[in-house]
Design a protein around this motif. Sequence first.
Motif, PDB file in Angstrom:
ATOM      1  N   ASN A   6     100.130  -7.684  -0.343  1.00  0.00           N
ATOM      2  CA  ASN A   6      99.884  -7.857   1.080  1.00  0.00           C
ATOM      3  C   ASN A   6      99.033  -6.742   1.683  1.00  0.00           C
ATOM      4  O   ASN A   6      98.970  -6.607   2.903  1.00  0.00           O
ATOM      5  CB  ASN A   6     101.219  -7.926   1.829  1.00  0.00           C
ATOM      6  CG  ASN A   6     102.023  -9.145   1.422  1.00  0.00           C
ATOM      7  OD1 ASN A   6     101.469 -10.160   1.017  1.00  0.00           O
ATOM      8  ND2 ASN A   6     103.339  -9.034   1.512  1.00  0.00           N
ATOM      9  N   THR A  56      92.455 -20.943  11.213  1.00  0.00           N
ATOM     10  CA  THR A  56      93.578 -20.118  10.769  1.00  0.00           C
ATOM     11  C   THR A  56      94.336 -19.598  11.976  1.00  0.00           C
ATOM     12  O   THR A  56      93.762 -18.953  12.858  1.00  0.00           O
ATOM     13  CB  THR A  56      93.092 -18.926   9.929  1.00  0.00           C
ATOM     14  OG1 THR A  56      92.404 -19.402   8.776  1.00  0.00           O
ATOM     15  CG2 THR A  56      94.265 -18.060   9.488  1.00  0.00           C
ATOM     16  N   GLU A  61     107.256 -15.737  10.571  1.00  0.00           N
ATOM     17  CA  GLU A  61     107.987 -16.652   9.679  1.00  0.00           C
ATOM     18  C   GLU A  61     109.173 -17.324  10.365  1.00  0.00           C
ATOM     19  O   GLU A  61     109.559 -18.440  10.000  1.00  0.00           O
ATOM     20  CB  GLU A  61     108.445 -15.900   8.434  1.00  0.00           C
ATOM     21  CG  GLU A  61     107.292 -15.418   7.564  1.00  0.00           C
ATOM     22  CD  GLU A  61     107.748 -14.598   6.372  1.00  0.00           C
ATOM     23  OE1 GLU A  61     108.965 -14.539   6.117  1.00  0.00           O
ATOM     24  OE2 GLU A  61     106.892 -14.003   5.692  1.00  0.00           O
ATOM     25  N   GLN A  81      98.906 -26.668   6.916  1.00  0.00           N
ATOM     26  CA  GLN A  81      99.735 -26.001   5.914  1.00  0.00           C
ATOM     27  C   GLN A  81     100.249 -24.691   6.488  1.00  0.00           C
ATOM     28  O   GLN A  81      99.541 -24.007   7.235  1.00  0.00           O
ATOM     29  CB  GLN A  81      98.929 -25.695   4.649  1.00  0.00           C
ATOM     30  CG  GLN A  81      98.490 -26.918   3.875  1.00  0.00           C
ATOM     31  CD  GLN A  81      97.696 -26.535   2.644  1.00  0.00           C
ATOM     32  OE1 GLN A  81      96.822 -25.684   2.718  1.00  0.00           O
ATOM     33  NE2 GLN A  81      98.009 -27.155   1.515  1.00  0.00           N
ATOM     34  N   ARG A  82     101.464 -24.335   6.129  1.00  0.00           N
ATOM     35  CA  ARG A  82     102.059 -23.087   6.618  1.00  0.00           C
ATOM     36  C   ARG A  82     102.649 -22.325   5.440  1.00  0.00           C
ATOM     37  O   ARG A  82     103.457 -22.862   4.681  1.00  0.00           O
ATOM     38  CB  ARG A  82     103.136 -23.390   7.661  1.00  0.00           C
ATOM     39  CG  ARG A  82     103.753 -22.151   8.293  1.00  0.00           C
ATOM     40  CD  ARG A  82     104.786 -22.537   9.337  1.00  0.00           C
ATOM     41  NE  ARG A  82     105.424 -21.358   9.909  1.00  0.00           N
ATOM     42  CZ  ARG A  82     106.460 -21.388  10.744  1.00  0.00           C
ATOM     43  NH1 ARG A  82     106.962 -22.561  11.130  1.00  0.00           N
ATOM     44  NH2 ARG A  82     106.993 -20.265  11.204  1.00  0.00           N
ATOM     45  N   GLU A  83     102.207 -21.077   5.303  1.00  0.00           N
ATOM     46  CA  GLU A  83     102.737 -20.215   4.253  1.00  0.00           C
ATOM     47  C   GLU A  83     102.878 -18.811   4.798  1.00  0.00           C
ATOM     48  O   GLU A  83     101.893 -18.205   5.248  1.00  0.00           O
ATOM     49  CB  GLU A  83     101.823 -20.213   3.033  1.00  0.00           C
ATOM     50  CG  GLU A  83     102.371 -19.368   1.886  1.00  0.00           C
ATOM     51  CD  GLU A  83     101.506 -19.439   0.643  1.00  0.00           C
ATOM     52  OE1 GLU A  83     101.745 -18.637  -0.282  1.00  0.00           O
ATOM     53  OE2 GLU A  83     100.593 -20.281   0.593  1.00  0.00           O
ATOM     54  N   GLY A  84     104.109 -18.283   4.780  1.00  0.00           N
ATOM     55  CA  GLY A  84     104.355 -16.970   5.370  1.00  0.00           C
ATOM     56  C   GLY A  84     104.006 -16.981   6.842  1.00  0.00           C
ATOM     57  O   GLY A  84     104.484 -17.833   7.606  1.00  0.00           O
ATOM     58  N   GLU A  85     103.139 -16.065   7.276  1.00  0.00           N
ATOM     59  CA  GLU A  85     102.742 -16.007   8.682  1.00  0.00           C
ATOM     60  C   GLU A  85     101.481 -16.812   8.982  1.00  0.00           C
ATOM     61  O   GLU A  85     101.028 -16.842  10.123  1.00  0.00           O
ATOM     62  CB  GLU A  85     102.503 -14.541   9.096  1.00  0.00           C
ATOM     63  CG  GLU A  85     103.773 -13.728   9.238  1.00  0.00           C
ATOM     64  CD  GLU A  85     103.544 -12.428   9.997  1.00  0.00           C
ATOM     65  OE1 GLU A  85     104.543 -11.889  10.523  1.00  0.00           O
ATOM     66  OE2 GLU A  85     102.383 -11.975  10.096  1.00  0.00           O
ATOM     67  N   THR A  86     100.923 -17.474   7.984  1.00  0.00           N
ATOM     68  CA  THR A  86      99.638 -18.145   8.152  1.00  0.00           C
ATOM     69  C   THR A  86      99.799 -19.660   8.254  1.00  0.00           C
ATOM     70  O   THR A  86     100.495 -20.275   7.444  1.00  0.00           O
ATOM     71  CB  THR A  86      98.698 -17.803   6.983  1.00  0.00           C
ATOM     72  OG1 THR A  86      98.555 -16.387   6.899  1.00  0.00           O
ATOM     73  CG2 THR A  86      97.332 -18.435   7.182  1.00  0.00           C
TER      74      THR A  86
END
Length: 876
Positions: A6, A56, A61, A81-86
């Motif tokens: 990260n 974006t 989360e 799509q959602r992954e972690g904070e994105t």
Amino acid sequence: MSQSANVIYLKDYKVPAYLLEQTTLKFELYPTETLVSSSLSFVRNPECTEHNPALTLLGHEDLELVALSLNGKALAESAWQREGETMIVAGVPESFTLDVVTRILPQENTALEGLYLSDGMYCTQCEAEGFRRITFYPDRPDVMSVFTTTVEADQAQFPVLLSNGNPVASGQTENGRHWVTWEDPFPKPAYLFALVAGDLTHIEDHFTTASGRDVLLRIYAEAKDLDKLEYAMESLKRAMRWDEEVYGREYDLDIYMIVAVDFFNMGAMENKGLNVFNTSCVLAHPSTTTDAAFQRVEGVVAHEYFHNWSGNRVTCRDWFQLSLKEGFTVFRDAEFSADTNSRTVKRVEDVALLRTAQFAEDAGPMSHPIRPESFIEISNFYTLTVYEKGAEVVRMIRTLLGEAMFRKGSDLYFERHDGQAVTTDDFVKAMEDASGRDLSQFKRWYSQAGTPELTFSDHFDAASGRYTLSVAQRCPATPGQPEKLPYHMPLAVGLIGADGQEVTLDNGATTQILELTDSEQSFVFEGLAEKPVPSLLRGFSAPVKFSYPYTQAQLMFLMAHDTDGFARWDASQQLVVGIMHQLMAAREQGDALQLPEDLVTAFRAVLTDTQLDPAMVAKVLTLPSEAYLAELASCIDVDAIHEVRCFLRSALAEALEPEWLATYNAHQTVGSYSPDAESIAHRSLKNLALSYLMALETDASLTLAMQQYESSDNMTDMQAAFSLVVHSGFSEAAAQLLGDFYQRWQNESLVVNQWFAIQATDPKPGALARVKALLQHPAFDRRNPNKLRALIGNFCAQNKVNFHAADGSGYNFLAEQILLLNQQNPQVASRLLTPLTGWKKYPENRQILMKQALEQIMACKDLSKDVYEVVSKSLA
């Protein structure tokens, strides 16, 4: 847990694919939840070269998505799509409106980022990345938008509803609710968004700008604190006028608001038109606030106001450029405070902080340039390096260019970049273009970490009257930067003859700015009749360590004759530090400690010179702190530093007892309390004299302190006496005052914080047990950062002799507290970690124990990014 994937790098910066033209927000505040509806008008960024880029968005989360639609049509889950904070939304058109509804729980937000509750009042903290805890958004500083915000809540419980900009509409709805709409016409990034809702009262005033516009000023607080707001209001008006006169900057909205908040991670926040302040930085009253706290209020109010231009109207492109706004604004607020109070005293205070804490940061595992190259958690880079060293870099540009050219450069910077998100390079370029100077080598200050070290030597040729001053510069290796190139820096130098008179130099003045650009460089002065004593780095013209082989006699000579206030103070510091090192060497040899008579003579001369500014006398005669002595040491012997400093204080007290008593009596202030510079100066010297007298621990000195405590009409004098008694060996008197002080001030949260802090910093044995007991005190609230800093922070950072107990109990205590705070409030947890990060500078026995405490924290499986970054770099 590994966070290495990260890491965010400056070199990876890319422009946003979409720009945001309009942000429309609605907050519906309910007891169990808050609904946030946002309507975002996007347009393709012409500077983005990517083909058909996706949109974006960033969202914490824990953020709950309720609804998502594009141009009025609900998006299927397959469209994003959602992954972690994105969150990625693909296939968007060139321009479009995205509507987002989220559900958040401010009452459960203990991190105090985003929207949260502070003692029943809603407030926000969105810098750096708090807005993503509110809604899905392109939460980056280079995406700037015009905001319209509507806040709706129960009218009885939350009669005051505030946000950025100017109020444009309001009304009532059914069920006793009401709403207010705010419109901010100036584009801003999300980190400058603010919302406050609560049962608040306020004071108000007006300010007429240089162009004749009327601005409404309001400062809000809880009703119980209404009498503590006037000084902040007066400070605000002084800052507004100063910014017009010195920088030509006028305020731009119809209203300017400040709100005092008790639960706040930082000091204050410059949100456009609605500044949210920690109560410690805005509330001030003679009975509850010390001189230092009054000055802090004035400085922080000015700092946040000055951000309106250096931070808001012109903001930073990315978080690596944080010093663009913070370094520049710290420099501006320091100059404001210097103009308002004592310039020399302000400079000495700033340099003392830099030398003690920022230099230590430069030498530690978190060392970074003022423009970092990478980070895991940006909150860890709100550092003294970015702020204080960043301000020193701006100060050097002003010194190199001169005041007129610097003002021309700042005017060009604001004119060229108004409404933009820019970089430190843009700031330097404006200075270059305005002045015609080449600052390309100077920019190494932005990219190289560490504190440069200068070594001075000199030679005098009596036959020719030529004096040569030579200087060599080097900068130690820092993490990731083993080799450093030479810096470009200004050296302010004066020369003093044997008669104590200053030499007129080539520029016709007694101070000359020399420009150092090479690793080794010599400067020649002609026509001198004798070898002078050099007065080096006047005004602390560069943030460096420097050495010159001064004798004790020369340092005493500079203390007596140097006209530069900083240089005179620095000579006293060098003299005392040298003597303390001699005493530590004697202690190690088992020899008896002895007070040098020369030091007594030097102190007596300063103490009895009635022509000197009392504030400067107090600074000169204050012994170097244990923290500064630790920073100077290659291997920190905590016990030796503490013992020698205590000895020197007591010995000077005994040797100069009549002079201390005379000084104490001579500097009593009469009349009602005033926080003006002259009154502060007298109180500072009087209370320094009392501290030396209390070092004698005689019945007479205790009587003096008790009388001052009982008769004081202001918190400065009361707290000075209170602290001295509590830290003394008079246990019965200390217990009496501890009970009395709490009884008097138990309803004043900020004063209770001082009550905690004074006990936390008591150097007597048993401090850790006392601190642990206070953790259970009804007035201690683990959720409140001010309380955490007052008790835990002060014990670990300021009470070095007890924190560094040989059995490692202090280290274990801090590790336990960090693990408790890790999930509750990661920002505060990572900042409290600092005392453990310098473990490599201690003797082996302490190194082992400190490292074990860090490893205990590292073993936690669910470390926050904030804590992980600091611990992992400390153990590297």
